[in-house]
Scaffold this motif. Sequence first.
Motif, mmCIF file in Angstrom:
data_model
loop_
_atom_site.group_PDB
_atom_site.id
_atom_site.type_symbol
_atom_site.label_atom_id
_atom_site.label_comp_id
_atom_site.label_asym_id
_atom_site.label_seq_id
_atom_site.Cartn_x
_atom_site.Cartn_y
_atom_site.Cartn_z
ATOM 1 N N VAL A 30 5.446 2.916 -0.404
ATOM 2 C CA VAL A 30 6.031 4.352 -0.501
ATOM 3 C C VAL A 30 5.250 5.206 0.349
ATOM 4 O O VAL A 30 4.007 4.980 0.549
ATOM 5 C CB VAL A 30 5.936 4.863 -2.015
ATOM 6 N N ILE A 31 5.954 6.155 0.885
ATOM 7 C CA ILE A 31 5.368 7.239 2.148
ATOM 8 C C ILE A 31 5.324 8.574 1.244
ATOM 9 O O ILE A 31 6.485 9.033 1.008
ATOM 10 C CB ILE A 31 6.188 7.084 3.255
ATOM 11 N N GLY A 32 4.041 8.894 1.043
ATOM 12 C CA GLY A 32 4.013 10.114 0.380
ATOM 13 C C GLY A 32 3.404 11.240 1.405
ATOM 14 O O GLY A 32 2.599 11.043 2.238
ATOM 15 N N PRO A 78 0.958 -1.116 -0.017
ATOM 16 C CA PRO A 78 -0.030 -0.005 -0.091
ATOM 17 C C PRO A 78 0.851 1.251 -0.073
ATOM 18 O O PRO A 78 2.127 1.276 0.354
ATOM 19 C CB PRO A 78 -0.992 0.051 1.380
ATOM 20 N N VAL A 79 0.185 2.098 -0.382
ATOM 21 C CA VAL A 79 0.770 3.623 -0.241
ATOM 22 C C VAL A 79 0.303 4.134 0.814
ATOM 23 O O VAL A 79 -0.851 4.357 1.267
ATOM 24 C CB VAL A 79 0.387 4.372 -1.623
ATOM 25 N N ALA A 80 1.227 4.958 1.707
ATOM 26 C CA ALA A 80 0.737 5.784 2.735
ATOM 27 C C ALA A 80 0.768 7.230 2.408
ATOM 28 O O ALA A 80 1.681 7.608 1.646
ATOM 29 C CB ALA A 80 1.732 5.803 4.018
ATOM 30 N N THR A 133 -4.444 6.420 4.110
ATOM 31 C CA THR A 133 -4.246 7.879 4.554
ATOM 32 C C THR A 133 -4.147 8.196 6.053
ATOM 33 O O THR A 133 -4.822 7.527 6.918
ATOM 34 C CB THR A 133 -5.405 8.712 4.178
ATOM 35 N N PHE A 134 -3.272 9.253 6.557
ATOM 36 C CA PHE A 134 -2.883 9.463 7.831
ATOM 37 C C PHE A 134 -2.996 10.783 8.056
ATOM 38 O O PHE A 134 -2.236 11.816 7.597
ATOM 39 C CB PHE A 134 -1.500 8.788 8.189
#
Length: 635
Positions: free
Chosen positions: A158-160, A30-32, A64-65
């Motif tokens: 990946v952390i965006g 997953p993408v964060a 999402t965070f």
Amino acid sequence: MPRSAGSPHRGVPAVPGSFESEMATDPLKPVALVSMPTLSARFPSFQLALLKPTLESEGLPVQTFSLFMYFGTQVGWRLNETLSEVYPCMLGEWIWTKAAFGDFAAGDGYFETYRDDLETICEKAGCSLDDLRRLRETEAPAFIDFCMTSIDWSRFGVIGFSVVFQQMLASLALAKALKRKYPHIPVMMGGATFEDDIADEIMKGCPEVDYVHCGDADETLAPAIRRLYAGQSMAGIPGMMWRNGSQVAYAGRAPNLADMNKTPVPDFDEYFYARKEGGYHDYGQAEEVLLPIETARGCWWGVKNHCTFCGLNRAGMEFRSKHVENVIQQLDELSRRYGILDFNAIDNIIAPEYVDQLFQRLGEANTDLRIHYEVRPSLTRAQLKQMRKGGLFSIQPGVESFSTHILKLMRKHTTGVRNLELIKWSTYYGINNLYNILLRFPGETREDYRAQCEVMSKIHHFQAPWAVAKARADRGSPMYAEPETQSVTRLVPSPCYDYLFPKDRFDLNRVSYYFEHEMGNTLEDHEYGEIFEAVEEWQERWRREPRPYLRYRKTWATILIEDGRNGSPRTTAYSDDYASLYEYCADARSLREISAKFEDAGWVGPALEELVEKDLIVHLDQRYLSLALPENPYF
């Protein structure tokens, strides 16, 4: 903190080797997507809410965070909400300098430079200057530790980071901590903050950032992430900036999304979870949610006339908007899903067709939806009436001045009396009007401000300005990009950046958004004193209860004007022709229009003189405007 965010995946180890090879072995990680402090908890991150369904529609799992929703839990919500306001000192950035860059800004220089601003913040937040120092020294670093330990970041591919105002340094601080623990997970940043030169400077000065995306991400972010997962180069992907050995490579800014109807309905589920989990929901002074929607991008007015002080839309001025039917569908789906009826359109300017078509549809449906929009000040009384019926409850118009001469200097191409009409009727219809008065433009005169002060003294019963300030040369504005055309000299970054970015790592001219400057052919600073005082008095009287009033009631052919503007209420009655004249000037009229309406009657001139002398009508820009508001709510 979101306990459920990482708990099901605790203990998932990072795969050794380069992040390119890691991505190639697990394409469905997953993408964060992360949104850091310092932001108000009242407003969800629209960027996260839009990117999540955008990427998911391309087959990429996303989590999402909204980490900005947890900072108030640690430092107190009153302080968090105060910090979220963008003051000249950028305190919401400064508190993260130690976590991001170490102790370079640890001295007292910052407090000496901005003592007045910081003391105002302390008074509003109920804290001390020492509390602000502790935020930087202990609370901000502790919050980064909190973020690191509360989420299992190892499970992400990946952390965006989405970065808007006052989110840069908190994002860099967490990125640095993540890189220290998870060196093989790529870190990507993007958002409205990243103009090309700012992005390049961040890449050069922050090795923890592997990629920056510049421009609209709707059609280019998903292909970039797929390349990451496949271990391929970013070469040729519009919008992507990456490292090529010791150099920073750039494929050029992503193109503006041409068709706004392609954007999905935003997903705010995680925000509402964070609102409860982080504790803001239970905060005694918590504001109700104002849910952001995006119905257009760019600025159709700026395409024709870029306001001299405006730094928005530097690379995305081209105007694009959703179809009215799509806007209605979005409002319907979001209100059904979240039970929210209040919306904030984050567009830079309302699409012209919405004025009639959208708000007519909403009004005909008798909905209780309420919407805020940024608007041109050219809206008529009839348009405001229809829009109010359709749910327009708040506006941010480009008023800026009551001087037509100054409005021309700033490329507004409207008039002082037109702005006055907007404020009159927005007050009457109960539309909250968040406008400003701006000062200091080359070519201005003392008379420009004297005349404005005279007008202001008569209209304390209209909603007061949000603020009065000197215009700034923000990055991207004509004052910044074309200083010679605006008599701007000595253009330098705002002093706050001396305390935000280490000068041995960053070129402040390239990383700053706010600038200070000198300007020729303007008044001296002390000559603005009268208008500052006039606005402050107006604001103070508008805040007072009961507010000043100037209103009228009407019989069949008589109007009774009740004047409570100056503490000594008085009532004046006018009948027949005088009453008709007063109501005819409810909208600003020229003498030619008035003469034609009343067939050049000899009484018209003396009547106008009397009404102007009594401050019941204002004569501005060769037009006459009645100042009393109708008591009748159906005018």
